[in-house]
Design an enzyme around this catalytic site. Structure first.
Site, PDB file in Angstrom:
ATOM      1  N   ARG A 125       0.831  -1.208   0.000  1.00 38.48           N
ATOM      2  CA  ARG A 125       0.000   0.000   0.000  1.00 38.48           C
ATOM      3  C   ARG A 125       0.864   1.256   0.000  1.00 38.48           C
ATOM      4  O   ARG A 125       0.633   2.184  -0.781  1.00 38.48           O
ATOM      5  CB  ARG A 125      -0.904   0.009   1.242  1.00 38.48           C
ATOM      6  CG  ARG A 125      -1.777   1.252   1.382  1.00 38.48           C
ATOM      7  CD  ARG A 125      -2.298   1.392   2.795  1.00 38.48           C
ATOM      8  NE  ARG A 125      -1.203   1.542   3.743  1.00 38.48           N
ATOM      9  CZ  ARG A 125      -1.339   1.462   5.053  1.00 38.48           C
ATOM     10  NH1 ARG A 125      -2.518   1.189   5.586  1.00 38.48           N
ATOM     11  NH2 ARG A 125      -0.302   1.624   5.859  1.00 38.48           N
ATOM     12  N   GLU A 153      -6.717  -0.273   1.149  1.00 38.34           N
ATOM     13  CA  GLU A 153      -7.008   0.901   1.973  1.00 38.34           C
ATOM     14  C   GLU A 153      -6.341   0.759   3.342  1.00 38.34           C
ATOM     15  O   GLU A 153      -5.624   1.629   3.781  1.00 38.34           O
ATOM     16  CB  GLU A 153      -8.515   1.068   2.135  1.00 38.34           C
ATOM     17  CG  GLU A 153      -8.927   2.314   2.898  1.00 38.34           C
ATOM     18  CD  GLU A 153      -8.565   3.604   2.186  1.00 38.34           C
ATOM     19  OE1 GLU A 153      -8.602   4.660   2.850  1.00 38.34           O
ATOM     20  OE2 GLU A 153      -8.235   3.577   0.978  1.00 38.34           O
ATOM     21  N   PHE A 154      -6.607  -0.343   4.035  1.00 42.31           N
ATOM     22  CA  PHE A 154      -5.860  -0.632   5.265  1.00 42.31           C
ATOM     23  C   PHE A 154      -5.910  -2.124   5.569  1.00 42.31           C
ATOM     24  O   PHE A 154      -6.692  -2.873   4.972  1.00 42.31           O
ATOM     25  CB  PHE A 154      -6.326   0.218   6.458  1.00 42.31           C
ATOM     26  CG  PHE A 154      -7.739  -0.022   6.918  1.00 42.31           C
ATOM     27  CD1 PHE A 154      -8.021  -0.938   7.918  1.00 42.31           C
ATOM     28  CD2 PHE A 154      -8.788   0.712   6.374  1.00 42.31           C
ATOM     29  CE1 PHE A 154      -9.305  -1.138   8.357  1.00 42.31           C
ATOM     30  CE2 PHE A 154     -10.092   0.513   6.817  1.00 42.31           C
ATOM     31  CZ  PHE A 154     -10.355  -0.405   7.804  1.00 42.31           C
ATOM     32  N   ARG A 200      -7.050  -9.312   7.383  1.00 44.04           N
ATOM     33  CA  ARG A 200      -8.181  -8.683   6.704  1.00 44.04           C
ATOM     34  C   ARG A 200      -7.670  -7.461   5.932  1.00 44.04           C
ATOM     35  O   ARG A 200      -7.040  -6.578   6.510  1.00 44.04           O
ATOM     36  CB  ARG A 200      -9.249  -8.279   7.720  1.00 44.04           C
ATOM     37  CG  ARG A 200     -10.562  -7.821   7.083  1.00 44.04           C
ATOM     38  CD  ARG A 200     -11.627  -7.668   8.155  1.00 44.04           C
ATOM     39  NE  ARG A 200     -11.964  -8.967   8.735  1.00 44.04           N
ATOM     40  CZ  ARG A 200     -12.577  -9.120   9.906  1.00 44.04           C
ATOM     41  NH1 ARG A 200     -12.878  -8.065  10.629  1.00 44.04           N
ATOM     42  NH2 ARG A 200     -12.855 -10.330  10.352  1.00 44.04           N
ATOM     43  N   GLU A 237      -5.838 -17.374   6.982  1.00 43.76           N
ATOM     44  CA  GLU A 237      -6.959 -16.933   6.142  1.00 43.76           C
ATOM     45  C   GLU A 237      -6.817 -15.441   5.859  1.00 43.76           C
ATOM     46  O   GLU A 237      -6.669 -14.633   6.779  1.00 43.76           O
ATOM     47  CB  GLU A 237      -8.294 -17.194   6.848  1.00 43.76           C
ATOM     48  CG  GLU A 237      -9.503 -16.771   6.017  1.00 43.76           C
ATOM     49  CD  GLU A 237     -10.810 -16.985   6.741  1.00 43.76           C
ATOM     50  OE1 GLU A 237     -11.538 -17.937   6.390  1.00 43.76           O
ATOM     51  OE2 GLU A 237     -11.108 -16.201   7.669  1.00 43.76           O
ATOM     52  N   ILE A 245     -20.953  -5.406  12.256  1.00 44.17           N
ATOM     53  CA  ILE A 245     -22.225  -5.270  12.970  1.00 44.17           C
ATOM     54  C   ILE A 245     -22.913  -6.629  13.098  1.00 44.17           C
ATOM     55  O   ILE A 245     -23.433  -6.986  14.161  1.00 44.17           O
ATOM     56  CB  ILE A 245     -23.159  -4.279  12.237  1.00 44.17           C
ATOM     57  CG1 ILE A 245     -22.516  -2.876  12.178  1.00 44.17           C
ATOM     58  CG2 ILE A 245     -24.522  -4.217  12.913  1.00 44.17           C
ATOM     59  CD1 ILE A 245     -22.258  -2.251  13.523  1.00 44.17           C
TER      60      ILE A 245
END
Length: 268
Positions: free
Chosen positions: A28, A41-42, A78, A142, A156
Site C-alpha cells: 500500500r 485501503e488498510f 483482513r 486466512e 455489525i
C-alpha cells in the site's frame, strides 16, 4: 493441552500475522509513494483466542491434535478496499506471490456466491512459512478481502450474533440481509461515481494539454510577427467558451499547420 502449550503453539501464528500485515502495508505504501492509487485501503490481523479455537473445534468435531491442520483461520488477515474492483486487484497481487513467499491452498468467493446471511467477502487460505527456533514452519492463514461497506456490515452482524448468542431472531436476520444488499448497492454506486470523476479528470487533463499547445503555438507565431495572432486569440476564446474539445483539437491542428508554413517560409 495446558495454557503454556497453547501459547507455544500460537507463536508461529502471531508471527505470520505480523509479517503479512507488514507486507501488505508495504505494498500500500509503495503505491502511495509513487502517487498511484492503492487498491489496499488498510490492513488488520489477529490470532484467534484459545476459547474461540476450542469452540470451533467442538462445533466441527475436530480433535485437539488435528486443530492446526483443520482450522484454517487461527491466523487471520483482513484487507479492506474502497471498491469491489480493488478486491480483484488484491486477489491478483496475492496470486502473483503464490509459490514465492506463500502457497495458496484455496480461494472462496463470497461476493459472487453470497452466504445466506448476506455476508460478502473474498477469502484466500494460504500456507505461510515462518522461521521458528525449531526451524521453518508453515501455518494456515486466512486472508479476507472486502470493501469498507462489506466490513462495516460484517462487523455489525458479528456483534449482533454474539449478543444474541447465535440465536438471532428471524426478523433481525431478514433486516441484516436487506442491509447487506444496501451496502453492496452503495459499493456499486460509489464505484460508478468514481468512474465519472476519473472520466472528468481525464477530460480536464486532455483539455488542459490542448490549451497549453494552443497558447505555445500562438506565442511562437506572435514572436515571429504573424499579423493574424490577434484573430487567433479571439477565435480561441470563442472556442473555449463553447467548451467543445474536438473543436479545440481541430483549431490546434490548424495553428500547427500555420506554424509549419511560417517556419518553412523563414528557411527560404
Amino acid at each position: 493441552m495446558e495454557l503454556n502449550e497453547w501459547k507455544k503453539m500460537l507463536i508461529p501464528y502471531e508471527q505470520a500475522v505480523e509479517e503479512l500485515k507488514i507486507k501488505f502495508k508495504s505494498i500500500r505504501n509503495e503505491y502511495r509513494k509513487l502517487d498511484e492509487y492503492s487498491p489496499i485501503e488498510f490492513v488488520t490481523g489477529r490470532v484467534k483466542k484459545i476459547s474461540s479455537i476450542l469452540e470451533k473445534a467442538k462445533k466441527k468435531q475436530i480433535p485437539i491434535n488435528e486443530i492446526e491442520e483443520k482450522i484454517e483461520d487461527i491466523a487471520g488477515i483482513r484487507i479492506m478496499c474502497q471498491f469491489v474492483k480493488d478486491i480483484n486487484k488484491v486477489v491478483e497481487l496475492i496470486r502473483n506471490r503464490d509459490g514465492k513467499d506463500l502457497k495458496i491452498v484455496e480461494e472462496r468467493d463470497y461476493i459472487k456466491n453470497i452466504k445466506p446471511s448476506g455476508y460478502r467477502s473474498y477469502h484466500i487460505i494460504v500456507l505461510y512459512p515462518v522461521q521458528t527456533a525449531l526451524g521453518e514452519k508453515e501455518v494456515l492463514t486466512e486472508i479476507q478481502i472486502r470493501t469498507l461497506a462489506m466490513n462495516f456490515w460484517a462487523t455489525i452482524e458479528h456483534s449482533l450474533r454474539y449478543k444474541y448468542n447465535k440465536d438471532m431472531p428471524e426478523y433481525i436476520q431478514q433486516r441484516l440481509i436487506k442491509a447487506a444488499e444496501a451496502a453492496f448497492i452503495l459499493d456499486q454506486e460509489m464505484a460508478e461515481i468514481r468512474e465519472e470523476v476519473l472520466k472528468a479528470e481525464e477530460q480536464f487533463q486532455a483539455k488542459s494539454n490542448i490549451v497549453s499547445d494552443i497558447f505555445s503555438n500562438i506565442h511562437n507565431l506572435y514572436n515571429g510577427g504573424i499579423e493574424e495572432v490577434g484573430e487567433l486569440y479571439q477565435k480561441f476564446w470563442e472556442l473555449w467558451e463553447e467548451g467543445d474539445v474536438k473543436k479545440l483539437e481541430e483549431f490546434n491542428r490548424k495553428i500547427d499547420t500555420l506554424a509549419e508554413i511560417y517556419g518553412a517560409q523563414k528557411l527560404m
